[in-house]
Design an enzyme around this catalytic site. Structure first.
Site, PDB file in Angstrom:
ATOM      1  CB  CYS B  50       6.875  -5.220  -8.899  1.00 47.00           C
ATOM      2  SG  CYS B  50       8.273  -5.713  -7.918  1.00 47.00           S
ATOM      3  CG  HIS B  99       0.900  -4.037   7.058  1.00 47.24           C
ATOM      4  ND1 HIS B  99       0.708  -5.350   6.682  1.00 47.24           N
ATOM      5  CD2 HIS B  99       1.183  -3.355   5.920  1.00 47.24           C
ATOM      6  CE1 HIS B  99       0.856  -5.455   5.368  1.00 47.24           C
ATOM      7  NE2 HIS B  99       1.151  -4.248   4.884  1.00 47.24           N
TER       8      HIS B  99
END
Lengths: 286, 445
Positions: B50, B99
């Site tokens: 989300c 990352h």
């Protein structure tokens, strides 16, 4: 085997055990603060190896002396040994490693004290023949184990007080986060003292029986015996206060700490006050 | 080959955009098959939660990898490419590894240290693995990233301390009681906030819920939701004796729970703590109650203070997590380096064998008339010399390649043996291409 050799083995292994316990203390502290599982494993390994070395050291000393000396520095060393053994048992039962960071340093202090508080270079007087009874051996062993249990309970109580105070002040820090909950600390303190008390009681009763057997007048006036009675009363009161009177956790913790303080006074008294204070430690009078 | 990442997250895109770019579970297989069918993409994993949609890819040299991925995203979701690019971030090389490791360590999450992301990335990798989208490089990279996530969670306290009011209450309750199983809570007032806190406590093991409210019907209503018991308001202090946790959130304008009323309730508790949570404003519980032994009172500001201090603690722990990430990046680099050494050693051996064969042929022609046995002896001799000459340098090269910056040795070996001279432009160091390391400037004499 050669008596001198056994003494040498005992001394070497004593220092070896001490170094291992110091290493374990550092590792337990590291594990406590930074939660490194590897450090916990090594801390346990060091403690186990130290315990083994200390056990052999005690055994070698007993062979050299023709029996385990129950007076002098050896008693503190036995107390350290009992504390480590107790720690292992409790860690196995409750799976809490944080206690290692607080109990192993105490074992280290006891071991160091056994070397430096003892009469250096002075041979201890020949043991009183009155001590030559199985009851005396069991009496000392039980008292030592009970004292280790009391120390465990009091340390847990001190941690309870610290944790409780921080929670009351709404201030948490790394230590409070690492410590177990108040309920756990309280339960461990109660159980440690609850289990140690009957052991201490039996130890005292055996000592009293031996005293009555030997019929020494005024044995009860020995300060160490009186102080032992006071320790018994304090921890007895602790159990009564906790299980009958329902006193607060804070009050109970202070009682436990007070009891440990008396145990320490007793130990210091035994090391620093002349032997005659415990009539059974006296060599036979000419 | 290059490591490429194209994505967007709560940091770069509003929810209106994020919701348009999701790849739900049931569409992952389809999306991956389209993505990996592009000649520009060799391996791919789509992480869709989300708060983020990220496409990790091993892109093929000679193609515009990021461009191909952006095209795919725009086409798949029928979005305007130029509009989409505004919200995207693109990383290549080592930045992709960093990352990903930061994402699984929850350092890039909206709530620092939240635990869900690791599971979500694991699921994303599994979809890719099942669909053949993840191969050698991503199998290693993603599996290592899970190790990073695990290490960060076990070696730091990043996920330890609650960062919401209701969880802070649960966390504090656990600091008091350890295990909430079988504990009793008393909810005073039927407000939303107390209901939410009670819900968290019940989810953590509390199963005796008492509810007291001035309007008894509302107490009954709330008690039913927790399968608890509604108690008459006037019995509040009697029932407090059996209570472990009191949550108060009434609309009263004065103290409802005072020290003199609580003190008698503590008798006979055998030192059992009483944890009080006052989330009402104005407060319901007299702060003097905190002076009583075994009572631990927290009001809304105290809980906020705990949350703030926990957040600060998480920030500190994040710095420790960064150190772990750097270690793991080095470890991944070493793996890539070790991958390079195998073809290099094979090339050195092949080159030596080629030279040996050529020289042997010339020598045999010059010698002439050697018997079969003599030829075999000469062949064995030359083979043995070559093997012995190469054994030490190649085994040392293999060892060195596993060390930090071992690729320097591999590069040096390739240079010394002239392995890249035939097609120098075709061969680029794997570590340089994957991790985006700059090529060294040619040495001038």
């Amino acid at each position: 085997m050669d008596k001198v050799l056994m003494e040498q083995i005992s001394v070497v292994l004593f220092w070896f055990a001490l170094v291992l316990y110091v290493g374990a203390t550092v590792l337990y502290a590291y594990q406590f603060l930074l939660r490194k599982p590897v450090a916990a494993w090594w801390a346990r390994f060091f403690t186990g190896a130290g315990f083994l070395a200390q056990t052999i050291s005690i055994g070698a000393n007993s062979v050299a002396q023709g029996g385990t000396p129950l007076t002098g520095p050896n008693q503190l060393m036995l107390a350290a040994w009992a504390l480590v053994l107790l720690y292992f048992v409790i860690e196995h039962l409750i799976k809490l490693k944080v206690y290692g960071a607080f109990l192993i340093p105490i074992a280290v202090v006891l071991m160091i004290a056994s070397r430096f508080l003892g009469p250096a270079g002075v041979q201890p007087p020949a043991p009183n023949p009155l001590l030559d009874s199985w009851r005396v051996g069991v009496h000392v062993a039980l008292i030592i184990f009970a004292n280790a249990g009391f120390a465990f309970g009091a340390i847990s109580s001190a941690l309870y007080l610290y944790q409780g105070t921080r929670l009351k002040k709404h201030k948490t820090n790394l230590i409070t986060r690492r410590l177990p909950s108040l309920a756990t600390l309280q339960t461990i303190a109660r159980r440690a003292i609850g289990l140690s008390f009957p052991v201490y009681t039996i130890g005292l009763v055996l000592g009293i029986i031996r005293a009555l057997e030997t019929d020494i007048s005024g044995w009860w006036a020995d300060p160490r015996i009186m102080l032992s009675g006071l320790v018994w009363l304090v921890f007895g009161f602790y159990l009564l206060a906790v299980y009958r009177r329902g006193v607060s956790g804070k009050t109970a913790s202070w009682i436990a700490i007070g009891g440990l303080f008396l145990v320490i006074v007793l130990a210091v008294l035994a090391r620093t006050v002349p032997v005659g204070f415990h009539v059974f430690g006296l060599p036979p009078r000419e | 080959m290059h490591l490429t990442l194209v994505g967007l997250s709560h940091k770069t895109a509003p929810v209106e955009i994020r919701e348009k770019l999701t790849f739900p579970e049931n569409r992952q297989e389809h999306a991956l098959s389209i993505l990996t069918s592009s000649p520009a993409v060799a391996e791919a994993v789509i992480v869709s939660t989300c708060n983020r949609t990220e496409i990790y890819a091993v892109t093929t040299s000679g193609y515009d990898g990021p461009g191909a991925i952006i095209d795919f995203m725009a086409d798949y979701h029928q979005l305007d490419r130029h509009e989409l690019v505004r919200y995207l971030y693109i990383s290549e090389g080592e930045a992709v590894v960093r990352h990903l490791f930061r994402v699984v360590a929850s350092l890039d999450s909206m709530v620092l240290g939240e635990a869900q992301i690791l599971g979500q990335v694991k699921d994303a990798y599994q979809y890719s693995l099942d669909g053949g989208g993840s191969q050698r490089i991503f199998n290693k990279l993603f599996r290592q990233s899970f190790e990073v996530g695990k290490r960060v969670r076990t070696e730091t306290d990043i996920g330890e301390n609650a960062v919401s009011i209701s969880y802070a209450a649960v966390e504090l309750a656990k600091k008091v009681f350890d295990n909430l199983d079988g504990r009793t809570i008393l909810v005073l007032g039927a407000g939303k906030m107390s209901e939410l806190t009670a819900k968290h406590l019940v989810a953590n093991g509390v199963h005796n819920v008492l509810v007291a409210n001035r309007t008894f019907e509302r107490a009954v209503e709330l008690a039913e939701r927790f399968d608890g018991e509604a108690i008459p308001y006037e019995d509040l202090f009697t029932r407090l004796r059996e209570t472990d946790i009191l949550i108060s959130s009434t609309a009263a304008t004065h103290y409802v729970v005072t020290k003199d009323k609580v003190a008698p309730s503590l008798r006979g508790r055998r030192g059992e703590p009483l944890f009080m949570i006052d989330i009402a404003v104005p407060r319901d519980i007299d702060p003097a109650c905190n002076d009583l032994d075994d009572v631990f009172l927290y009001d809304i500001d105290d809980l906020n203070g705990v949350v703030e201090s926990n957040l600060e603690e998480r920030m500190r722990e994040a710095q420790r997590a960064e150190v772990i990430i750097e270690e793991e990046i080095s470890s991944f680099e070493r793996w890539i380096e070790s991958m390079e050494v195998v073809p290099t050693v094979a090339a050195i051996r092949a080159q030596a064998e080629k030279i040996r064969q050529a020289e042997l042929e010339k020598a045999l022609k010059r010698l002439g008339g050697l018997s079969e046995k003599e030829i075999k002896t000469v062949e064995a001799l030359t083979g043995s010399i070559v093997n012995k000459m190469l054994h030490e340098p190649t085994s040392r090269l293999k060892d060195a390649a596993a060390e930090k910056d071992g690729y320097e040795y591999v590069e040096a070996a390739r240079h010394l043996y002239g392995l890249d001279e035939e097609h120098p432009k075709e061969r680029t160091s794997l570590i340089r291409s994957l991790l985006g390391r700059p090529e060294k400037a040619p040495k001038t004499t």
